[in-house]
Scaffold this active site. Structure first.
Site, PDB file in Angstrom:
ATOM      1  N   MET A 292       0.960  -1.054  -0.076  1.00  0.00           N
ATOM      2  CA  MET A 292       0.091  -0.037   0.016  1.00  0.00           C
ATOM      3  C   MET A 292       0.696   1.260   0.172  1.00  0.00           C
ATOM      4  O   MET A 292       0.929   2.019   0.851  1.00  0.00           O
ATOM      5  CB  MET A 292      -0.882  -0.086   1.221  1.00  0.00           C
ATOM      6  CG  MET A 292      -2.021  -1.231   0.904  1.00  0.00           C
ATOM      7  SD  MET A 292      -3.120  -0.594  -0.517  1.00  0.00           S
ATOM      8  CE  MET A 292      -4.062  -2.097  -0.800  1.00  0.00           C
ATOM      9  N   HIS A 293       1.322   1.524  -1.278  1.00  0.00           N
ATOM     10  CA  HIS A 293       2.283   2.635  -1.333  1.00  0.00           C
ATOM     11  C   HIS A 293       1.536   3.768  -0.948  1.00  0.00           C
ATOM     12  O   HIS A 293       2.069   4.742  -0.406  1.00  0.00           O
ATOM     13  CB  HIS A 293       3.175   2.593  -2.597  1.00  0.00           C
ATOM     14  CG  HIS A 293       3.435   1.200  -3.224  1.00  0.00           C
ATOM     15  ND1 HIS A 293       4.830   0.901  -2.912  1.00  0.00           N
ATOM     16  CD2 HIS A 293       2.875   0.383  -3.841  1.00  0.00           C
ATOM     17  CE1 HIS A 293       4.993  -0.430  -3.556  1.00  0.00           C
ATOM     18  NE2 HIS A 293       3.579  -0.597  -3.960  1.00  0.00           N
TER      19      HIS A 293
END
Length: 378
Positions: A292-293
């Site tokens: 989940m950048h």
């Protein structure tokens, strides 16, 4: 999946990540200009910002990246509708990089960029203004106040800089999700996706932000840290538990393409989106998880205390047949150039997920209660 690389100790003051059990301090309102290529992880970043009372979203600008720019705009409008968000301008930006041919990645994010989620067609419309106008006019209207957050290619910001070179001094700060320094790339062996799509724009942005004081330098959330932000099925189950709902079958032994049974619309669509992302990661031998950048970068935009920062001079390789799009950080001053970035070198992923789950659960609860009370259409 490779583990985090060791980073040399910082030689500049840095923040300390919050402990997992320590709530983040109350933050004043943060005026935000959000530039995205929505995207599954961009979608969760948007949900997080909509759930955060300190986030004042002044505009959302759309660029091509994960999917074409017009689909990005539709996705943003649809999420805003689903969350019953206040009116927020959604402006279309560049539909192609400044020089390179367009790359998109539907194999990672699904044909529409939101995995298996099937959001209702939006009732809101795309702004008549171009993204570059939104960047420039918003920064001029609120000098020294706006935090820019870019979770896609840097095309729109680069084009805005051509028209208004003072943007770096008009913004309060910039937060970028992009790059890889002591970490392998995820698009080429040395290049991260957002930079690889439009390396010319990335170089223009880093060059333009040179010469700023330390507290105004762009914060760069690169793969070195964002690939430690691993969402797993238990994170979605925690949201489901907090709102008293069911979650989808997100275990590796369930059939690919399984859909959520959740009653709550936010949880249902989020789970269907993330399911696709889980499947992509497992088919690429990274495990039953999703990096989940972009939600992490969104959280840093509101709460920089989540990140440990280190000053560096960042540049982007534009030539070469093997290294094009590589982001290079000079931490030691070997180039003899002033730092132009504050790179995130550490964080506490557990603290981040505690924060994210709290926020998104509250948003899902509000939306679900409004739907059950007949205040909005399902």
């Amino acid at each position: 999946m490779k583990g985090p690389h060791t980073v040399p100790p910082s030689t500049v003051p840095s923040t300390t990540p919050a402990a997992p059990s320590t709530p983040l301090p109350t933050s004043p309102t943060v005026p935000l200009l959000v530039d995205v290529d929505t995207g599954i992880d961009d979608s969760l970043a948007l949900l997080y910002l909509l759930a955060s009372p300190e986030a004042e979203i002044l505009g959302i600008t759309c660029t091509a990246g994960n999917v074409p720019a017009r689909q990005v705009a539709i996705n943003n409008l649809a999420w805003l509708d689903l969350c019953d968000a206040p009116e927020i301008e959604v402006a279309l930006g560049s539909e192609v990089p400044v020089l390179a041919p367009l790359m998109t990645t539907e194999e990672t994010h699904g044909p529409q960029g939101i995995g298996y989620a099937e959001l209702p067609a939006p009732t809101r419309t795309i702004s008549e203004r171009h993204a570059t106008e939104v960047w420039i006019e918003t920064a001029r209207a609120h000098p020294g106040e706006v935090v820019g957050l870019v979770t896609g290619p840097l095309t729109n910001l680069a084009l805005a800089l051509r028209l208004e070179p003072e943007l770096p001094r008009l913004l309060k700060r910039l937060v970028i999700m992009g790059g890889a320094f002591h970490h392998s790339g995820n698009t080429t062996p040395v290049s991260e996706w957002n930079i690889a799509v439009d390396p010319e724009s990335a170089k223009m942005v880093f060059d333009a932000f040179s010469g700023l004081p330390a507290d105004r330098r762009p914060i760069v959330c690169a793969l070195d840290v964002t690939e430690r932000i691993e969402m797993k099925p238990e994170h979605l189950r925690r949201i489901a538990d907090q709102i008293g709902d069911e979650d989808a079958a997100l275990t590796p032994d369930s059939a690919f393409g399984s859909r959520s049974r959740a009653r709550n619309p936010v949880l249902r669509h989020l789970t269907d989106a993330v399911r696709f992302y889980f499947e992509f990661h497992v088919t690429h031998d990274q495990g039953w998880l999703a990096h989940m950048h972009d939600p992490f970068a969104a959280a840093v935009a509101l709460h920089p205390e989540l990140a440990t920062l280190r000053a560096a001079t960042v540049d982007v390789e534009l030539g070469g047949t093997l290294a094009r799009g590589q982001t290079i950080a000079d931490f030691a001053g070997l180039w003899g150039r002033d730092p132009n970035a504050a790179i995130v070198v550490d964080t506490d992923p557990a603290a981040f997920f505690d924060h994210l789950i709290e926020r998104v659960s509250a948003l899902a609860t509000r939306v679900g209660e409004a739907e059950e009370g007949g205040e909005r259409q399902p």
